[in-house]
Scaffold this motif. Structure first.
Motif, short mmCIF file in Angstrom:
data_model
loop_
_atom_site.label_atom_id
_atom_site.label_comp_id
_atom_site.label_asym_id
_atom_site.label_seq_id
_atom_site.Cartn_x
_atom_site.Cartn_y
_atom_site.Cartn_z
N HIS A 21 0.83 -1.22 0.00
CA HIS A 21 0.00 0.00 0.00
C HIS A 21 0.86 1.26 0.00
O HIS A 21 0.47 2.28 -0.60
CB HIS A 21 -1.00 -0.03 1.17
CG HIS A 21 -2.18 -0.90 0.88
ND1 HIS A 21 -3.26 -0.46 0.13
CD2 HIS A 21 -2.43 -2.20 1.16
CE1 HIS A 21 -4.13 -1.45 0.00
NE2 HIS A 21 -3.65 -2.52 0.63
N PHE A 24 1.73 1.71 -3.57
CA PHE A 24 0.57 2.24 -4.30
C PHE A 24 0.42 3.75 -4.04
O PHE A 24 0.15 4.53 -4.95
CB PHE A 24 -0.73 1.55 -3.85
CG PHE A 24 -0.90 0.12 -4.30
CD1 PHE A 24 -0.12 -0.43 -5.32
CD2 PHE A 24 -1.89 -0.69 -3.72
CE1 PHE A 24 -0.31 -1.74 -5.73
CE2 PHE A 24 -2.08 -1.99 -4.13
CZ PHE A 24 -1.28 -2.52 -5.13
N GLU A 241 -2.97 -7.94 -6.23
CA GLU A 241 -4.20 -7.55 -6.93
C GLU A 241 -5.37 -7.32 -5.95
O GLU A 241 -6.17 -6.41 -6.14
CB GLU A 241 -4.59 -8.59 -7.98
CG GLU A 241 -3.58 -8.76 -9.12
CD GLU A 241 -3.34 -7.49 -9.94
OE1 GLU A 241 -4.15 -6.55 -9.86
OE2 GLU A 241 -2.31 -7.44 -10.65
N ALA A 244 -4.80 -3.97 -4.54
CA ALA A 244 -5.13 -2.91 -5.49
C ALA A 244 -6.64 -2.65 -5.53
O ALA A 244 -7.09 -1.50 -5.62
CB ALA A 244 -4.61 -3.26 -6.89
N ARG A 254 -6.95 3.63 -9.26
CA ARG A 254 -6.47 2.26 -9.48
C ARG A 254 -4.95 2.26 -9.70
O ARG A 254 -4.47 2.82 -10.70
CB ARG A 254 -7.16 1.68 -10.72
CG ARG A 254 -7.19 0.18 -10.75
CD ARG A 254 -8.10 -0.32 -11.86
NE ARG A 254 -9.51 -0.33 -11.50
CZ ARG A 254 -10.05 -1.23 -10.67
NH1 ARG A 254 -9.32 -2.17 -10.11
NH2 ARG A 254 -11.34 -1.19 -10.39
N PRO A 255 -4.18 1.68 -8.81
CA PRO A 255 -2.73 1.67 -9.01
C PRO A 255 -2.31 0.68 -10.10
O PRO A 255 -3.04 -0.27 -10.39
CB PRO A 255 -2.18 1.23 -7.65
CG PRO A 255 -3.30 0.56 -6.96
CD PRO A 255 -4.59 1.04 -7.56
N ASP A 256 -1.15 0.93 -10.68
CA ASP A 256 -0.56 -0.02 -11.64
C ASP A 256 0.16 -1.09 -10.81
O ASP A 256 1.13 -0.78 -10.10
CB ASP A 256 0.42 0.73 -12.56
CG ASP A 256 1.03 -0.19 -13.59
OD1 ASP A 256 0.74 -1.40 -13.57
OD2 ASP A 256 1.83 0.30 -14.42
N THR A 257 -0.34 -2.33 -10.88
CA THR A 257 0.21 -3.38 -10.01
C THR A 257 1.54 -3.95 -10.53
O THR A 257 2.29 -4.55 -9.76
CB THR A 257 -0.79 -4.53 -9.87
OG1 THR A 257 -1.22 -4.93 -11.18
CG2 THR A 257 -2.01 -4.11 -9.05
#
Ligand code: ATR
Length: 266
Positions: A21, A24, A241, A244, A254-257
């Protein structure tokens, strides 16, 4: 002001969620803090009450509190209702909202990160505890045919009985010989004790994916799958995921995982 979040479990010191987190938050420019909090086994509700009082905005819930969290919520999202377990809480002024992002996390990891489409696939779900319950409906809804196998057959039968048209099958391990699957998911906790599951040799179809929800160690299930020609994945992608999805529920961003998963793999 920095918005505060946390993950609550017992034990919790091993958790990678704070690191995920924080990555993120840095990537998306969100001003949040996220810490790991160990609640006493008989003190989950009291811990949640304290966090709300201190102004936390929400939290993740992990073993063994996902069922208790389900009971504690004032409102439950559809995904959590099916799983009867909650892993993400959102604190509002007057109520607690609960949802479950585990199933979505697994689906995104399998379908997008691993590029394995679930529609029409024969899937075997090993285990009938909380981890299995959290992903059963999402697998079914994604179009996979699902068989649940568990050491204690009664528990598998109880999970399958939610599907009134008998479209999910329950088996004991010794009823698996002769059956072949495109996807085998290990949702048992057997890997924690390095215990082998009594699986028959011909379990995997050509090109099958063996997915272990555990991460950070080679489990006997992964070794077995490798030896029998399956493609093997661990649960680190699911962890990132599901995180996220929770981050999106809390922050609307929405973060880029991918970079986060790559950093954790290092
Ligand atoms: P979780 O929340 O991680 O799913 P759980 O609810 O305690 O934890 O469920 C653990 C699951 O792993 C169960 O399906 C359990 O089988 P039983 O229902 O027969 O107890 C399974 N499990 C744990 N250790 C196992 C082992 N050594 N061999 C086979 N299954 C095992």
């Amino acid at each position: 002001m920095t918005d505060r979040y946390a993950v609550i479990g017992n034990p919790i010191s091993h958790s990678k969620s704070p690191l995920i987190h924080r990555m993120f938050a840095e990537q998306t420019g969100q001003d949040i803090s996220y810490e790991a909090i160990e609640a006493p086994l008989d003190g989950f509700a009291a811990t949640i009450a304290r966090l709300r009082k201190e102004g936390y905005k929400g939290c993740n819930v992990t073993v063994p509190f996902k069922f208790e969290a389900f009971e504690l919520c004032d409102e439950i999202g559809a995904r959590a209702r099916n799983a009867k377990a909650v892993n993400t809480l959102l604190f509002r002024e007057d109520k607690i909202l609960g949802t479950n992002t585990d199933g979505a996390g697994l689906l995104i990891d399998i379908e997008q990160n691993l590029d394995f489409k679930l529609m029409w696939k024969d899937a075997l779900l090993l285990g009938a505890g909380g981890a299995a319950a959290g992903v059963l409906w999402p697998l079914f809804n994604a179009g996979a045919g699902v068989t649940i196998a568990n050491r204690t057959l009664e528990k598998a039968l109880a999970l399958a009985s939610d599907f009134e048209d008998c479209s999910v099958f329950a088996r004991s391990f010794d009823q698996l010989s002769g059956r072949r699957f495109d996807l085998v998911i290990n949702a048992t906790s057997s890997g924690l004790q390095d215990e082998k599951l009594p699986l028959p040799a011909g379990l995997f179809k050509p090109g099958a994916l063996a997915y272990d929800m555990m991460y950070g160690r080679e489990t006997p299930f992964m070794t077995f799958a490798r030896e029998h020609g399956a493609r093997v994945a661990d649960g680190l992608g699911m962890l990132v995921e599901q995180a996220a999805e929770a981050f999106f529920i809390w922050r609307g961003v929405r973060p880029d995982t991918r970079p986060v998963l790559a950093a954790l793999r290092k």
